[in-house]
Design a protein around this motif. Structure first.
Motif, mmCIF file in Angstrom:
data_model
loop_
_atom_site.group_PDB
_atom_site.id
_atom_site.type_symbol
_atom_site.label_atom_id
_atom_site.label_comp_id
_atom_site.label_asym_id
_atom_site.label_seq_id
_atom_site.Cartn_x
_atom_site.Cartn_y
_atom_site.Cartn_z
ATOM 1 N N ILE A 1 -6.784 -0.035 -4.976
ATOM 2 C CA ILE A 1 -5.611 0.228 -6.008
ATOM 3 C C ILE A 1 -5.466 -0.740 -7.136
ATOM 4 O O ILE A 1 -4.751 -0.917 -7.801
ATOM 5 C CB ILE A 1 -4.107 0.360 -5.173
ATOM 6 N N LYS A 2 -6.636 -1.533 -7.119
ATOM 7 C CA LYS A 2 -7.038 -2.481 -8.211
ATOM 8 C C LYS A 2 -6.109 -3.923 -7.987
ATOM 9 O O LYS A 2 -5.977 -4.443 -8.940
ATOM 10 C CB LYS A 2 -6.918 -1.880 -9.612
ATOM 11 N N VAL A 3 -5.897 -4.149 -6.761
ATOM 12 C CA VAL A 3 -4.921 -5.239 -6.680
ATOM 13 C C VAL A 3 -6.238 -6.562 -6.970
ATOM 14 O O VAL A 3 -7.153 -6.418 -6.745
ATOM 15 C CB VAL A 3 -4.750 -5.778 -5.252
ATOM 16 N N PRO A 4 -5.569 -7.521 -7.564
ATOM 17 C CA PRO A 4 -6.702 -8.596 -8.058
ATOM 18 C C PRO A 4 -7.331 -9.181 -6.803
ATOM 19 O O PRO A 4 -6.934 -9.453 -5.786
ATOM 20 C CB PRO A 4 -5.655 -9.913 -8.385
ATOM 21 N N GLU A 5 -8.653 -9.493 -7.122
ATOM 22 C CA GLU A 5 -9.658 -9.865 -6.067
ATOM 23 C C GLU A 5 -9.450 -11.076 -5.630
ATOM 24 O O GLU A 5 -9.654 -11.332 -4.470
ATOM 25 C CB GLU A 5 -11.091 -9.946 -6.871
ATOM 26 N N ILE B 1 0.715 -1.282 -0.132
ATOM 27 C CA ILE B 1 -0.040 0.090 0.113
ATOM 28 C C ILE B 1 0.865 1.109 0.014
ATOM 29 O O ILE B 1 0.679 2.170 -0.803
ATOM 30 C CB ILE B 1 -1.053 -0.124 1.346
ATOM 31 N N SER B 2 1.880 1.304 0.921
ATOM 32 C CA SER B 2 2.791 2.359 0.981
ATOM 33 C C SER B 2 3.455 2.680 -0.344
ATOM 34 O O SER B 2 3.811 3.895 -0.705
ATOM 35 C CB SER B 2 3.587 2.361 2.138
ATOM 36 N N THR B 3 4.020 1.686 -1.066
ATOM 37 C CA THR B 3 4.766 1.725 -2.246
ATOM 38 C C THR B 3 3.879 1.833 -3.503
ATOM 39 O O THR B 3 4.159 2.452 -4.601
ATOM 40 C CB THR B 3 5.693 0.716 -2.467
ATOM 41 N N SER B 4 2.520 1.670 -3.548
ATOM 42 C CA SER B 4 1.689 1.717 -4.507
ATOM 43 C C SER B 4 0.404 2.521 -4.681
ATOM 44 O O SER B 4 -0.254 2.706 -5.518
ATOM 45 C CB SER B 4 1.026 0.269 -4.789
ATOM 46 N N SER B 5 0.645 3.303 -3.413
ATOM 47 C CA SER B 5 -0.430 4.531 -3.373
ATOM 48 C C SER B 5 -0.075 5.505 -2.520
ATOM 49 O O SER B 5 0.989 5.449 -1.862
ATOM 50 C CB SER B 5 -1.784 3.954 -2.830
ATOM 51 N N ARG B 6 -0.903 6.502 -2.245
ATOM 52 C CA ARG B 6 -0.540 7.653 -1.588
ATOM 53 C C ARG B 6 -1.074 7.560 -0.046
ATOM 54 O O ARG B 6 -0.955 8.324 0.862
ATOM 55 C CB ARG B 6 -0.907 8.942 -2.116
ATOM 56 N N ALA B 7 -1.862 6.338 0.071
ATOM 57 C CA ALA B 7 -2.524 6.068 1.456
ATOM 58 C C ALA B 7 -1.438 5.653 2.620
ATOM 59 O O ALA B 7 -0.470 5.149 2.160
ATOM 60 C CB ALA B 7 -3.318 4.919 1.015
ATOM 61 N N LYS B 8 -1.891 6.151 3.720
ATOM 62 C CA LYS B 8 -1.145 6.078 4.935
ATOM 63 C C LYS B 8 -1.811 5.043 5.755
ATOM 64 O O LYS B 8 -2.810 5.234 5.956
ATOM 65 C CB LYS B 8 -0.987 7.437 5.557
ATOM 66 N N VAL B 9 -0.951 3.924 5.985
ATOM 67 C CA VAL B 9 -1.513 3.218 7.024
ATOM 68 C C VAL B 9 -0.535 3.246 8.347
ATOM 69 O O VAL B 9 0.422 3.434 8.355
ATOM 70 C CB VAL B 9 -1.320 1.717 6.365
ATOM 71 N N ASP B 10 -1.096 3.207 9.514
ATOM 72 C CA ASP B 10 -0.476 3.130 10.736
ATOM 73 C C ASP B 10 -1.171 1.881 11.663
ATOM 74 O O ASP B 10 -2.123 1.066 11.167
ATOM 75 C CB ASP B 10 -0.699 4.470 11.163
ATOM 76 N N GLY B 11 -0.677 2.019 12.843
ATOM 77 C CA GLY B 11 -1.281 0.884 13.691
ATOM 78 C C GLY B 11 -2.740 0.942 13.898
ATOM 79 O O GLY B 11 -3.299 -0.021 14.750
ATOM 80 N N ARG B 12 -3.380 2.070 13.688
ATOM 81 C CA ARG B 12 -4.891 2.203 13.769
ATOM 82 C C ARG B 12 -5.624 1.742 12.399
ATOM 83 O O ARG B 12 -6.845 1.365 12.676
ATOM 84 C CB ARG B 12 -5.325 3.461 14.104
ATOM 85 N N THR B 13 -4.998 1.400 11.589
ATOM 86 C CA THR B 13 -5.620 0.964 10.449
ATOM 87 C C THR B 13 -5.916 -0.478 10.476
ATOM 88 O O THR B 13 -4.924 -1.284 10.684
ATOM 89 C CB THR B 13 -4.625 1.224 9.000
ATOM 90 N N THR B 14 -7.129 -0.814 10.410
ATOM 91 C CA THR B 14 -7.451 -2.220 10.434
ATOM 92 C C THR B 14 -7.087 -3.077 9.300
ATOM 93 O O THR B 14 -6.848 -2.404 8.130
ATOM 94 C CB THR B 14 -8.968 -2.411 10.745
ATOM 95 N N PHE B 15 -7.277 -4.196 9.530
ATOM 96 C CA PHE B 15 -6.332 -5.086 8.606
ATOM 97 C C PHE B 15 -7.708 -5.219 7.213
ATOM 98 O O PHE B 15 -7.160 -5.242 6.064
ATOM 99 C CB PHE B 15 -6.553 -6.699 8.930
ATOM 100 N N TYR B 16 -8.819 -5.212 7.793
ATOM 101 C CA TYR B 16 -9.969 -5.052 6.960
ATOM 102 C C TYR B 16 -9.752 -3.625 5.768
ATOM 103 O O TYR B 16 -10.109 -3.496 4.783
ATOM 104 C CB TYR B 16 -11.274 -5.116 7.545
ATOM 105 N N SER B 17 -9.399 -2.691 6.605
ATOM 106 C CA SER B 17 -9.291 -1.443 5.941
ATOM 107 C C SER B 17 -8.267 -1.572 5.067
ATOM 108 O O SER B 17 -8.311 -0.814 3.766
ATOM 109 C CB SER B 17 -9.045 -0.209 6.740
ATOM 110 N N LYS B 18 -7.054 -2.285 5.235
ATOM 111 C CA LYS B 18 -5.884 -2.177 4.365
ATOM 112 C C LYS B 18 -6.318 -3.460 3.058
ATOM 113 O O LYS B 18 -5.943 -3.011 1.906
ATOM 114 C CB LYS B 18 -4.908 -3.180 4.932
ATOM 115 N N ILE B 19 -7.570 -4.184 3.205
ATOM 116 C CA ILE B 19 -7.782 -4.794 2.164
ATOM 117 C C ILE B 19 -8.702 -4.092 1.197
ATOM 118 O O ILE B 19 -8.321 -4.197 0.143
ATOM 119 C CB ILE B 19 -8.576 -6.171 2.757
ATOM 120 N N ASN B 20 -9.449 -3.211 1.797
ATOM 121 C CA ASN B 20 -10.178 -2.213 1.038
ATOM 122 C C ASN B 20 -9.350 -1.608 0.244
ATOM 123 O O ASN B 20 -9.586 -0.913 -0.895
ATOM 124 C CB ASN B 20 -11.179 -1.431 1.814
#
Length: 182
Positions: free
Chosen positions: A69-73, A45-64
């Motif tokens: 960024i159009k990662v294969p389903e 996510i950090s190398t393929s988008s401008r989105a910022k993830v941290d310790g508060r970002t849930t795993f489910y949010s990371k999947i979203n």
């Protein structure tokens, strides 16, 4: 295909994978697998988008974010299945791989759908400094060992995505790699 096409953009934490493979503790095994995948997702996510993830970002949010960024389903489905399995362990102190077989089988099926060669996989994991080698055999392993092997393959796929996939169109290398991407 040149070996250069298979270079990972970022490597999974092999020590964490080996620890997951070695532990007899089911909770430790699942949490380590989940952590390996989560680390790979954060790097992707950090190398393929401008989105910022941290310790508060849930795993489910990371999947979203992966979907955004159009990662294969199929990769997203595999990650969701692992997260569902992890949640069984995180919210039930009596969870074991044996009594969460439906969830663990769902994860394994999702990764097998993504990586059709997974069931024929065998090889070894090495701790070079300690000269320890674990022979791995997906079909010959128990359910816990198959989960670790599947998670390690999934983490490798995630690690190669920036090299294999143009977030919208699979590259020729991706189609030659044997991955079951759309």
């Amino acid at each position: 295909m040149s070996s250069e096409g298979l270079i990972m953009a970022f490597d999974p934490d092999i020590e964490l994978i080996i620890s997951a493979y070695e532990t007899k503790d089911d909770i430790g095994k699942i949490l380590r697998c989940h952590l390996v995948i989560e680390q790979q997702l954060e790097l992707l996510i950090s190398t393929s988008s401008r989105a910022k993830v941290d310790g508060r970002t849930t795993f489910y949010s990371k999947i979203n974010l992966l979907r955004a960024i159009k990662v294969p389903e199929k990769i997203c489905i595999s990650c969701e299945a692992l997260n569902d399995l992890r949640n069984k362990f995180a919210h039930n102190s009596k969870a074991t791989i044996a009594n969460t077989k439906a969830s663990s089988s769902k994860f394994l099926s999702a990764v097998e759908d993504l990586i059709p060669i997974l069931p024929q996989s065998h090889g070894s994991l090495h701790r070079r400094k300690e000269k320890i080698e674990h022979v791995i055999d997906y079909q010959g392993g128990d359910q816990g060992q198959r989960i670790v092997i599947a998670a390690s393959f999934l983490s490798a796929v995630i690690g190669t995505l920036p090299k294999l996939y143009d977030f919208g169109e699979p590259s020729v290398i991706a189609s030659m790699s044997g991955l079951n991407l759309p």
